[in-house]
Design a protein around this motif. Sequence first.
Motif, PDB file in Angstrom:
ATOM      1  N   GLU A 207       0.826  -1.210   0.000  1.00  0.00           N
ATOM      2  CA  GLU A 207       0.000   0.000   0.000  1.00  0.00           C
ATOM      3  C   GLU A 207       0.861   1.261   0.000  1.00  0.00           C
ATOM      4  O   GLU A 207       0.600   2.210  -0.752  1.00  0.00           O
ATOM      5  N   MET A 208       1.905   1.278   0.834  1.00  0.00           N
ATOM      6  CA  MET A 208       2.778   2.449   0.896  1.00  0.00           C
ATOM      7  C   MET A 208       3.514   2.675  -0.421  1.00  0.00           C
ATOM      8  O   MET A 208       3.717   3.808  -0.853  1.00  0.00           O
ATOM      9  N   LEU A 209       3.910   1.585  -1.076  1.00  0.00           N
ATOM     10  CA  LEU A 209       4.611   1.728  -2.352  1.00  0.00           C
ATOM     11  C   LEU A 209       3.660   2.230  -3.435  1.00  0.00           C
ATOM     12  O   LEU A 209       4.017   3.112  -4.231  1.00  0.00           O
ATOM     13  N   MET A 210       2.436   1.688  -3.472  1.00  0.00           N
ATOM     14  CA  MET A 210       1.448   2.165  -4.443  1.00  0.00           C
ATOM     15  C   MET A 210       1.128   3.643  -4.204  1.00  0.00           C
ATOM     16  O   MET A 210       0.962   4.417  -5.151  1.00  0.00           O
ATOM     17  N   ASN A 211       1.047   4.038  -2.936  1.00  0.00           N
ATOM     18  CA  ASN A 211       0.783   5.447  -2.622  1.00  0.00           C
ATOM     19  C   ASN A 211       1.903   6.343  -3.125  1.00  0.00           C
ATOM     20  O   ASN A 211       1.656   7.414  -3.693  1.00  0.00           O
ATOM     21  N   GLN A 212       3.138   5.918  -2.919  1.00  0.00           N
ATOM     22  CA  GLN A 212       4.266   6.726  -3.396  1.00  0.00           C
ATOM     23  C   GLN A 212       4.254   6.849  -4.914  1.00  0.00           C
ATOM     24  O   GLN A 212       4.506   7.928  -5.463  1.00  0.00           O
ATOM     25  N   ILE A 213       3.972   5.745  -5.590  1.00  0.00           N
ATOM     26  CA  ILE A 213       3.917   5.773  -7.052  1.00  0.00           C
ATOM     27  C   ILE A 213       2.835   6.741  -7.530  1.00  0.00           C
ATOM     28  O   ILE A 213       2.994   7.436  -8.538  1.00  0.00           O
ATOM     29  N   ALA A 214       1.738   6.810  -6.747  1.00  0.00           N
ATOM     30  CA  ALA A 214       0.639   7.713  -7.095  1.00  0.00           C
ATOM     31  C   ALA A 214       0.874   9.135  -6.603  1.00  0.00           C
ATOM     32  O   ALA A 214       0.029  10.012  -6.812  1.00  0.00           O
ATOM     33  N   GLY A 215       1.998   9.374  -5.938  1.00  0.00           N
ATOM     34  CA  GLY A 215       2.309  10.716  -5.460  1.00  0.00           C
ATOM     35  C   GLY A 215       1.735  11.057  -4.106  1.00  0.00           C
ATOM     36  O   GLY A 215       1.699  12.228  -3.720  1.00  0.00           O
ATOM     37  N   VAL A 216       1.273  10.043  -3.363  1.00  0.00           N
ATOM     38  CA  VAL A 216       0.687  10.267  -2.042  1.00  0.00           C
ATOM     39  C   VAL A 216       1.782  10.167  -0.981  1.00  0.00           C
ATOM     40  O   VAL A 216       2.538   9.190  -0.968  1.00  0.00           O
ATOM     41  N   PRO A 217       1.897  11.150  -0.080  1.00  0.00           N
ATOM     42  CA  PRO A 217       2.931  11.099   0.968  1.00  0.00           C
ATOM     43  C   PRO A 217       2.738   9.891   1.884  1.00  0.00           C
ATOM     44  O   PRO A 217       1.609   9.462   2.144  1.00  0.00           O
ATOM     45  N   VAL A 218       3.842   9.352   2.380  1.00  0.00           N
ATOM     46  CA  VAL A 218       3.790   8.197   3.283  1.00  0.00           C
ATOM     47  C   VAL A 218       4.635   8.491   4.517  1.00  0.00           C
ATOM     48  O   VAL A 218       5.556   9.311   4.468  1.00  0.00           O
ATOM     49  N   PRO A 219       4.342   7.837   5.645  1.00  0.00           N
ATOM     50  CA  PRO A 219       5.138   8.058   6.861  1.00  0.00           C
ATOM     51  C   PRO A 219       6.522   7.438   6.721  1.00  0.00           C
ATOM     52  O   PRO A 219       6.713   6.488   5.951  1.00  0.00           O
ATOM     53  N   PRO A 220       7.496   7.938   7.476  1.00  0.00           N
ATOM     54  CA  PRO A 220       8.853   7.381   7.376  1.00  0.00           C
ATOM     55  C   PRO A 220       8.973   5.980   7.953  1.00  0.00           C
ATOM     56  O   PRO A 220       9.819   5.196   7.515  1.00  0.00           O
ATOM     57  N   ILE A 221       8.130   5.657   8.952  1.00  0.00           N
ATOM     58  CA  ILE A 221       8.233   4.342   9.583  1.00  0.00           C
ATOM     59  C   ILE A 221       6.880   3.921  10.154  1.00  0.00           C
ATOM     60  O   ILE A 221       6.134   4.753  10.674  1.00  0.00           O
ATOM     61  N   VAL A 222       6.559   2.630  10.011  1.00  0.00           N
ATOM     62  CA  VAL A 222       5.341   2.049  10.576  1.00  0.00           C
ATOM     63  C   VAL A 222       5.757   0.797  11.343  1.00  0.00           C
ATOM     64  O   VAL A 222       6.513  -0.030  10.830  1.00  0.00           O
ATOM     65  N   ARG A 223       5.263   0.661  12.576  1.00  0.00           N
ATOM     66  CA  ARG A 223       5.628  -0.469  13.437  1.00  0.00           C
ATOM     67  C   ARG A 223       4.463  -1.447  13.575  1.00  0.00           C
ATOM     68  O   ARG A 223       3.297  -1.049  13.564  1.00  0.00           O
ATOM     69  N   PHE A 224       4.808  -2.731  13.778  1.00  0.00           N
ATOM     70  CA  PHE A 224       3.799  -3.780  13.861  1.00  0.00           C
ATOM     71  C   PHE A 224       3.980  -4.618  15.121  1.00  0.00           C
ATOM     72  O   PHE A 224       5.097  -4.886  15.560  1.00  0.00           O
ATOM     73  N   ASP A 225       2.842  -5.048  15.685  1.00  0.00           N
ATOM     74  CA  ASP A 225       2.856  -5.911  16.862  1.00  0.00           C
ATOM     75  C   ASP A 225       3.356  -7.309  16.501  1.00  0.00           C
ATOM     76  O   ASP A 225       3.274  -7.741  15.349  1.00  0.00           O
ATOM     77  N   ALA A 226       3.856  -8.008  17.503  1.00  0.00           N
ATOM     78  CA  ALA A 226       4.216  -9.419  17.371  1.00  0.00           C
ATOM     79  C   ALA A 226       3.516 -10.193  18.485  1.00  0.00           C
ATOM     80  O   ALA A 226       3.226  -9.640  19.550  1.00  0.00           O
ATOM     81  N   SER A 227       3.234 -11.464  18.245  1.00  0.00           N
ATOM     82  CA  SER A 227       2.474 -12.281  19.202  1.00  0.00           C
ATOM     83  C   SER A 227       3.357 -13.366  19.806  1.00  0.00           C
ATOM     84  O   SER A 227       4.070 -14.067  19.081  1.00  0.00           O
ATOM     85  N   LEU A 228       3.295 -13.519  21.124  1.00  0.00           N
ATOM     86  CA  LEU A 228       4.066 -14.558  21.801  1.00  0.00           C
ATOM     87  C   LEU A 228       3.356 -15.899  21.682  1.00  0.00           C
ATOM     88  O   LEU A 228       2.207 -16.052  22.102  1.00  0.00           O
ATOM     89  N   MET A 229       4.052 -16.869  21.107  1.00  0.00           N
ATOM     90  CA  MET A 229       3.543 -18.232  21.008  1.00  0.00           C
ATOM     91  C   MET A 229       4.112 -19.014  22.199  1.00  0.00           C
ATOM     92  O   MET A 229       5.274 -19.427  22.198  1.00  0.00           O
ATOM     93  N   LYS A 230       3.291 -19.181  23.237  1.00  0.00           N
ATOM     94  CA  LYS A 230       3.749 -19.830  24.463  1.00  0.00           C
ATOM     95  C   LYS A 230       3.762 -21.346  24.272  1.00  0.00           C
ATOM     96  O   LYS A 230       2.728 -21.960  24.014  1.00  0.00           O
ATOM     97  N   ARG A 231       4.960 -21.918  24.411  1.00  0.00           N
ATOM     98  CA  ARG A 231       5.089 -23.365  24.251  1.00  0.00           C
ATOM     99  C   ARG A 231       5.761 -23.946  25.498  1.00  0.00           C
ATOM    100  O   ARG A 231       5.346 -23.616  26.614  1.00  0.00           O
ATOM    101  N   ASN A 232       6.795 -24.770  25.339  1.00  0.00           N
ATOM    102  CA  ASN A 232       7.311 -25.521  26.488  1.00  0.00           C
ATOM    103  C   ASN A 232       8.769 -25.239  26.835  1.00  0.00           C
ATOM    104  O   ASN A 232       9.402 -26.041  27.521  1.00  0.00           O
ATOM    105  N   SER A 233       9.315 -24.121  26.396  1.00  0.00           N
ATOM    106  CA  SER A 233      10.736 -23.867  26.649  1.00  0.00           C
ATOM    107  C   SER A 233      10.981 -22.944  27.840  1.00  0.00           C
ATOM    108  O   SER A 233      12.114 -22.516  28.066  1.00  0.00           O
ATOM    109  N   VAL A 234       9.920 -22.638  28.603  1.00  0.00           N
ATOM    110  CA  VAL A 234      10.065 -21.778  29.785  1.00  0.00           C
ATOM    111  C   VAL A 234       9.568 -22.527  31.014  1.00  0.00           C
ATOM    112  O   VAL A 234       8.439 -23.024  31.041  1.00  0.00           O
ATOM    113  N   PHE A 235      10.432 -22.609  32.025  1.00  0.00           N
ATOM    114  CA  PHE A 235      10.108 -23.288  33.282  1.00  0.00           C
ATOM    115  C   PHE A 235       9.652 -22.251  34.301  1.00  0.00           C
ATOM    116  O   PHE A 235      10.268 -21.198  34.453  1.00  0.00           O
ATOM    117  N   ASN A 236       8.563 -22.560  34.993  1.00  0.00           N
ATOM    118  CA  ASN A 236       8.029 -21.650  36.001  1.00  0.00           C
ATOM    119  C   ASN A 236       8.703 -21.938  37.342  1.00  0.00           C
ATOM    120  O   ASN A 236       8.450 -22.964  37.969  1.00  0.00           O
TER     121      ASN A 236
END
Length: 343
Positions: free
Chosen positions: A305-334
């Motif tokens: 989307e950001m690349l298409m916007n730039q090609i169309a002459g639409v301003p874009v932000p310098p940086i966009v951040r994304f969340d990540a999800s913790l997949m809890k499995r069996n490598s942590v001992f309580n």
Amino acid sequence: MVTIYDLAKETGFSAPTVSKALNGTGHLSAKTRDKILEVARKMGYEPNLSARTLSTKKSHLIGVVYDDPKMKRGFDHPLFSVILNRFREQVERAFYDIIFLSHHSTMTYTAHAAYRTVDGVAIINPELEHYDDFKNMASQGMPCVSTNDIIPGVCTLISKNEEIGYKATEYLIENGHKRIGYLSGPWLEYSRAAVEREEGYMRCLKDHGIGIDKDLVEECKYWHMDSGYEGFSRLYKRAPDITAVFVCADLLAMGVYKYAEQKNLSIPQQISIVSVDDDRVSSYLKPSLSTFRQDGEGIADMAAEMLMNQIAGVPVPPIVRFDASLMKRNSVFNLNGKNEEFL
């Protein structure tokens, strides 16, 4: 044969608006562009590429930079392969094709992009020695996005790495761990993932009243298993009292698993591990690896989307951040209580 006038009638938009959506030009909202493109696909619209190139002076080609000489994962990387495949799907929906850009002794990436007359460039997994080339490309007005590293002048789409480091460390603290190591990837100027994850690790320790011990931090020179093995070997010999380690990437964590196996260290009873990437083999390790899954599809969608916007002459932000999800499995001992799965 379906024409833009047929699409205009079906969508309710004017023919010029339909043309802008199909050609990636003009200031259209993503919602409008997506609606028109979806109708075009359903009606079987096939663009006349030769005529479109002449009328728009665009090649409808997107250059992709994807190098991997150090990780040696090719198209099997748990994040970048997802980004590449999803990005390709998204730009093809907008009637663009991708080509891979290369470099050699007589041609830079900038020169190759100009030679192939691409309309924009997606820098998905670059080599650091070419960053000046990418900065030069952007300074010359080439629409660019980066999905890995922060490049001045280039719209960058990456994970919230500092938050990943904080949450990984906090998860270990919640499970009773206080002597927590950090096994880092390479500390590099533009590749900020390792540095930002360390910043999150440090901030979390401070917030929980745990003293900062630099001896518990070790840098790996490369993003691969052997480097993880060597890095953890140095860390554990220096601080054998650690009960847990936050590892910057799953490939490095696999090196930790190898070291633990050779030294008869029990995971997670003697050393707990949290990592990043959710590599497809991570759930098959014994024990299965708790790790953060980055939003590769979300990054790819926004990159397109950001690349298409730039090609169309639409301003874009310098940086966009994304969340990540913790997949809890069996490598942590309580350490606080009962661990039924390990009894």
